[in-house]
Design a protein around this motif. Structure first.
Motif, PDB file in Angstrom:
ATOM      1  N   UNK A   8      37.236  18.642  29.545  1.00  0.00           N
ATOM      2  CA  UNK A   8      38.682  18.711  29.795  1.00  0.00           C
ATOM      3  C   UNK A   8      39.422  17.670  28.984  1.00  0.00           C
ATOM      4  N   UNK A   9      38.872  16.461  28.926  1.00  0.00           N
ATOM      5  CA  UNK A   9      39.529  15.412  28.146  1.00  0.00           C
ATOM      6  C   UNK A   9      39.543  15.762  26.668  1.00  0.00           C
ATOM      7  N   UNK A  10      38.474  16.374  26.172  1.00  0.00           N
ATOM      8  CA  UNK A  10      38.399  16.712  24.759  1.00  0.00           C
ATOM      9  C   UNK A  10      39.401  17.796  24.372  1.00  0.00           C
ATOM     10  N   UNK A  11      39.768  18.635  25.325  1.00  0.00           N
ATOM     11  CA  UNK A  11      40.694  19.727  25.029  1.00  0.00           C
ATOM     12  C   UNK A  11      42.085  19.226  24.646  1.00  0.00           C
ATOM     13  N   UNK A  12      42.364  17.954  24.938  1.00  0.00           N
ATOM     14  CA  UNK A  12      43.670  17.398  24.572  1.00  0.00           C
ATOM     15  C   UNK A  12      43.811  17.228  23.066  1.00  0.00           C
ATOM     16  N   UNK A  13      42.683  17.177  22.339  1.00  0.00           N
ATOM     17  CA  UNK A  13      42.731  16.885  20.904  1.00  0.00           C
ATOM     18  C   UNK A  13      42.765  18.165  20.083  1.00  0.00           C
ATOM     19  N   UNK A  14      43.862  18.892  20.220  1.00  0.00           N
ATOM     20  CA  UNK A  14      44.075  20.089  19.414  1.00  0.00           C
ATOM     21  C   UNK A  14      44.689  19.683  18.080  1.00  0.00           C
ATOM     22  N   UNK A  15      44.609  20.526  17.053  1.00  0.00           N
ATOM     23  CA  UNK A  15      45.249  20.193  15.771  1.00  0.00           C
ATOM     24  C   UNK A  15      46.732  19.868  15.916  1.00  0.00           C
ATOM     25  N   UNK A  16      47.431  20.595  16.791  1.00  0.00           N
ATOM     26  CA  UNK A  16      48.861  20.343  16.972  1.00  0.00           C
ATOM     27  C   UNK A  16      49.100  18.956  17.571  1.00  0.00           C
ATOM     28  N   UNK A  17      48.287  18.573  18.534  1.00  0.00           N
ATOM     29  CA  UNK A  17      48.464  17.259  19.154  1.00  0.00           C
ATOM     30  C   UNK A  17      48.009  16.140  18.232  1.00  0.00           C
ATOM     31  N   UNK A  18      46.983  16.380  17.463  1.00  0.00           N
ATOM     32  CA  UNK A  18      46.549  15.364  16.512  1.00  0.00           C
ATOM     33  C   UNK A  18      47.618  15.102  15.454  1.00  0.00           C
ATOM     34  N   UNK A  19      48.420  16.119  15.150  1.00  0.00           N
ATOM     35  CA  UNK A  19      49.473  15.977  14.140  1.00  0.00           C
ATOM     36  C   UNK A  19      50.538  14.975  14.572  1.00  0.00           C
ATOM     37  N   UNK A  58      37.090   8.300  16.639  1.00  0.00           N
ATOM     38  CA  UNK A  58      38.001   7.851  15.571  1.00  0.00           C
ATOM     39  C   UNK A  58      39.406   8.419  15.651  1.00  0.00           C
ATOM     40  N   UNK A  59      39.638   9.414  16.506  1.00  0.00           N
ATOM     41  CA  UNK A  59      40.969  10.004  16.589  1.00  0.00           C
ATOM     42  C   UNK A  59      41.371  10.639  15.265  1.00  0.00           C
ATOM     43  N   UNK A  60      42.489  10.182  14.713  1.00  0.00           N
ATOM     44  CA  UNK A  60      42.955  10.702  13.428  1.00  0.00           C
ATOM     45  C   UNK A  60      42.446   9.883  12.248  1.00  0.00           C
ATOM     46  N   UNK A  82      34.595  15.830  19.840  1.00  0.00           N
ATOM     47  CA  UNK A  82      35.622  16.751  19.381  1.00  0.00           C
ATOM     48  C   UNK A  82      35.468  17.057  17.888  1.00  0.00           C
ATOM     49  N   UNK A  83      35.209  18.312  17.572  1.00  0.00           N
ATOM     50  CA  UNK A  83      35.104  18.714  16.172  1.00  0.00           C
ATOM     51  C   UNK A  83      36.438  18.527  15.459  1.00  0.00           C
ATOM     52  N   UNK A  84      37.542  18.737  16.184  1.00  0.00           N
ATOM     53  CA  UNK A  84      38.866  18.590  15.578  1.00  0.00           C
ATOM     54  C   UNK A  84      39.118  17.139  15.153  1.00  0.00           C
ATOM     55  N   UNK A  85      38.746  16.187  15.995  1.00  0.00           N
ATOM     56  CA  UNK A  85      38.923  14.779  15.643  1.00  0.00           C
ATOM     57  C   UNK A  85      38.057  14.397  14.446  1.00  0.00           C
ATOM     58  N   UNK A  86      36.825  14.876  14.430  1.00  0.00           N
ATOM     59  CA  UNK A  86      35.936  14.565  13.312  1.00  0.00           C
ATOM     60  C   UNK A  86      36.492  15.122  12.003  1.00  0.00           C
ATOM     61  N   UNK A  87      36.987  16.343  12.043  1.00  0.00           N
ATOM     62  CA  UNK A  87      37.526  16.956  10.831  1.00  0.00           C
ATOM     63  C   UNK A  87      38.768  16.219  10.349  1.00  0.00           C
ATOM     64  N   UNK A  88      39.669  15.892  11.285  1.00  0.00           N
ATOM     65  CA  UNK A  88      40.918  15.220  10.907  1.00  0.00           C
ATOM     66  C   UNK A  88      40.649  13.835  10.335  1.00  0.00           C
ATOM     67  N   UNK A  89      39.784  13.053  10.996  1.00  0.00           N
ATOM     68  CA  UNK A  89      39.522  11.688  10.529  1.00  0.00           C
ATOM     69  C   UNK A  89      38.718  11.679   9.237  1.00  0.00           C
TER      70      UNK A  89
END
Length: 217
Positions: A8-19, A58-60, A82-89
């Motif tokens: 549930x906590x990981x779901x907060x890190x969507x591409x839109x929110x990371x932006x 690492x977040x962003x 979070x795969x999204x955080x890894x990709x963004x950072x």
């Protein structure tokens, strides 16, 4: 099986929110709500980050992007569930050619022992479920992957044992309701105790409602 609270906590890190993460969370929330500005965290990185560095959560990639490392070509590993955080950072830090590792913090880390000069856990532990006894297993794994004399450092938002204004209380309750934070009962004394169980030298300093910590293997 991954704990549903972690998922549930990981779901907060969507591409839109990371932006908007850097401006909203690191800029607005850290300064006005948690009262520990991001410039303090940048300084923490610059004082403690080593040539072989592991960044857990690492977040962003904001802090690594601004950190002045002790060497021009640091060896960076990024670890997150979070795969999204890894990709963004990783994209932001492409100049360093970072290695990425997708893993659950509450399980043994798939990393070699005695490999890193420094490990950062910045704004991570308040998203991990369980009290300090449960979260403390993470420190055991971090101590294992650090070289002798290596440094763990980071920050975490606390829910107990710190002064809070009305805004902080309201926003903390909202983060609990959404499941983004799992830090109910987290206080500075429990963090200090958990660090002492795995590190011969450690220090916890409270700034606002944030614990700033550092430990030496």
């Amino acid at each position: 099986m991954i704990d549903p609270l972690i998922q549930r906590a990981q779901q907060a890190y969507t591409p839109a929110r990371l932006a908007v993460y850097d401006a909203l969370v690191l800029g607005l929330f850290c300064s006005l709500v948690w009262r520990c500005p991001r410039r303090s965290m940048v300084r923490l990185y610059e004082r403690a980050a080593g040539a072989a560095h592991l960044d857990i959560g690492p977040g962003t990639g904001y802090f690594l992007d601004r950190c002045r490392f002790p060497v021009p070509d640091p060896r960076i590993t990024l670890l997150d569930l979070s795969a999204e955080c890894l990709q963004a950072s990783a994209r932001r830090l492409a100049r360093y050619r970072p290695r990425t590792c997708r893993a659950n913090l509450l399980e043994p880390l798939p990393l070699p022992s005695g490999h890193f000069d420094s490990v950062a856990m910045n704004l991570v532990l308040h998203t991990v479920p369980g009290g300090w006894d449960a979260k403390g297993v993470v420190f055991g794994e971090v101590a294992r992957v650090l070289r002798p004399g290596g440094t763990l450092f980071g920050t975490t938002v606390l829910a107990e044992g710190v002064r809070m204004n009305a805004l902080t209380r309201r926003l903390l309750a909202e983060q609990h309701r959404r499941g983004n934070f799992q830090n109910q009962g987290d206080g500075p004394d429990g963090l200090a105790r958990a660090l002492r169980e795995h590190f011969p030298v450690s220090r916890v300093v409270v700034r606002g409602s944030v614990a700033v910590f550092r430990a030496t293997a």
